[in-house]
Enzyme design. Structure first.
Site, short mmCIF file in Angstrom:
data_model
loop_
_atom_site.label_atom_id
_atom_site.label_comp_id
_atom_site.label_asym_id
_atom_site.label_seq_id
_atom_site.Cartn_x
_atom_site.Cartn_y
_atom_site.Cartn_z
N ASP A 200 0.86 -1.18 0.00
CA ASP A 200 0.00 0.00 0.00
C ASP A 200 0.89 1.23 0.00
O ASP A 200 1.55 1.53 1.00
CB ASP A 200 -0.91 0.01 1.23
N ALA A 260 -12.74 -6.87 -3.43
CA ALA A 260 -12.67 -5.40 -3.40
C ALA A 260 -13.42 -4.80 -4.59
O ALA A 260 -14.59 -4.42 -4.47
CB ALA A 260 -11.21 -4.95 -3.38
N ARG A 261 -12.77 -4.72 -5.73
CA ARG A 261 -13.38 -4.22 -6.96
C ARG A 261 -12.85 -5.03 -8.14
O ARG A 261 -11.66 -5.36 -8.21
CB ARG A 261 -13.05 -2.74 -7.19
N ASP A 285 -15.59 -12.25 -5.23
CA ASP A 285 -16.89 -11.65 -4.90
C ASP A 285 -17.21 -10.51 -5.85
O ASP A 285 -18.33 -10.01 -5.85
CB ASP A 285 -16.88 -11.16 -3.45
N GLU A 290 -20.43 -7.23 -14.03
CA GLU A 290 -21.36 -7.75 -13.02
C GLU A 290 -22.81 -7.63 -13.50
O GLU A 290 -23.26 -6.53 -13.80
CB GLU A 290 -21.17 -6.99 -11.70
N HIS A 309 -21.09 -10.50 -5.14
CA HIS A 309 -20.82 -9.18 -4.56
C HIS A 309 -21.55 -9.03 -3.21
O HIS A 309 -22.33 -8.10 -3.00
CB HIS A 309 -21.25 -8.07 -5.52
#
Length: 355
Positions: A200, A260-261, A285, A290, A309
């Protein structure tokens, strides 16, 4: 008396928004508000772009009609477009029960002098727990074995050494993103006995080290980790942050988790990596589209766990988001500065009170 639009949906209920603000106003000794309550159809109907705003639900004309006389609006998904601000001059504050107000045209809100607030980290605990659940499901073949057994397959070979899973304890697990969610994930994994690394560029390296997490360059995290879990924000800079080139750095048979995305991960190379065993398992997820189309290649790839999701879908998340945004609205109505304002220029240029 302030009039409020509580524009809920089937996750964050309109009555929860109203009750949360009523409690905040009562606790502050403020005058009660009056409410109009409407229910949008999300998540029974998917969200999408609406007149220039993203991830919105509902009709702009219906929203304008519902806002008649409202100075404050509380919502998760309603489409606050430029046309809404032109049609609703009495509106002064919008509270959005999300980590970012993507369903609000911030430029139009700022021009109209409307304060827009949001609810950061509202689903951090839920998302962190879900990520670890996906991790366990992938590492121990929980979801795959469940599906096979229900289809009549008793896989005794899963007890052979070559087919056995891995424990979290003693493993090195890399987190791509060490914000609110990543930090909770790290604590959970450490309780299992894992060694946790993180990538990060915005993380405080010393603070992370004090929490037992080593912050390293992305390539070093990938090379050292048997499991990677993604928790970064999606920005133009982080689009396809994980791709064919750097996924090749993972140890053979590593497990990859994305809750996350979808845009953070390049999905194109994943089927081949799974077929070759370079990736031992994949847990998802979120997706590049989507929902994924019926011929999506990962539907037929081996060792894939998929959920639609759901990471933030807990009752506590809904209740927490409503409380956060109700507190924001109560601060605004008391003439105080809300904590999580997306367009602070409005507050810098005018008084905060809606009256």
């Amino acid at each position: 008396m302030t009039h409020v639009l509580s524009s809920g949906d089937h996750f964050i209920l309109a009555e929860t928004l109203s009750a949360s603000l009523s409690e905040e106003l009562h606790a502050a000794g403020a005058a009660p508000a009056t409410y109009t309550e409407v229910t949008l159809d999300w998540p029974l109907t998917p969200f999408g772009p609406v007149e220039g705003v993203d991830e919105a639900s509902g009709d702009v004309d219906e929203l304008i009609a519902s806002l008649r006389g409202a100075e404050v609006a509380l919502t998760q998904m309603a489409p606050f477009t430029a046309r809404v601000f032109d049609a609703c001059p009495e509106l002064r504050f919008i509270g959005v029960c999300r980590g970012g107000p993507v369903n609000v045209d911030l430029e139009a809100a700022t021009r109209a002098g409307v304060v827009v607030s949001f609810a950061p980290a509202r689903n951090a605990q839920a998302a962190a727990e879900f990520a670890v659940g996906l991790m366990l499901a992938a590492m121990r073949k929980i979801a795959v074995a469940d599906g096979e057994l229900k289809n009549g397959q008793w896989r005794g070979d899963y007890y052979t050494y070559a087919q056995t899973g891995r424990e979290i304890s003693g493993n090195t697990i890399g987190l791509v993103g060490y914000g609110a969610i990543g930090r909770i994930v790290a604590k959970i994994l450490q309780a299992f006995g894992a060694r946790v690394l993180a990538y990060d560029p915005y993380a405080n390296v010393e603070a992370a080290a004090a929490e037992g997490v080593s912050v390293l360059p992305l390539e070093d995290v990938l090379r050292a980790s048997n499991v990677i879990s993604i928790h970064a924000r999606l920005t133009p800079e982080t689009h396809h942050l994980l791709n064919a080139e750097n996924l090749a750095l993972l140890p053979h048979g590593a497990v990859l988790v994305n809750s996350a995305r979808g845009g953070l991960l390049d999905y194109a190379p994943l089927p081949a990596l799974l077929e070759s065993g370079a990736l031992g398992a994949l847990a998802l997820d979120v997706y590049d589209e989507e929902p994924p189309g019926p011929t999506w290649p990962l539907f037929s790839a081996p060792n894939v766990v998929m959920t639609p999701h759901l990471a933030g879908a807990t009752r506590q998340t809904a209740e927490r988001a409503a409380r956060v945004i109700a507190h924001e609205a109560a601060l605004f109505l008391a003439g105080e500065r809300p904590l999580y304002v997306a367009n602070p220029a409005v507050l810098d240029a005018a008084p905060t009170s809606a009256s």
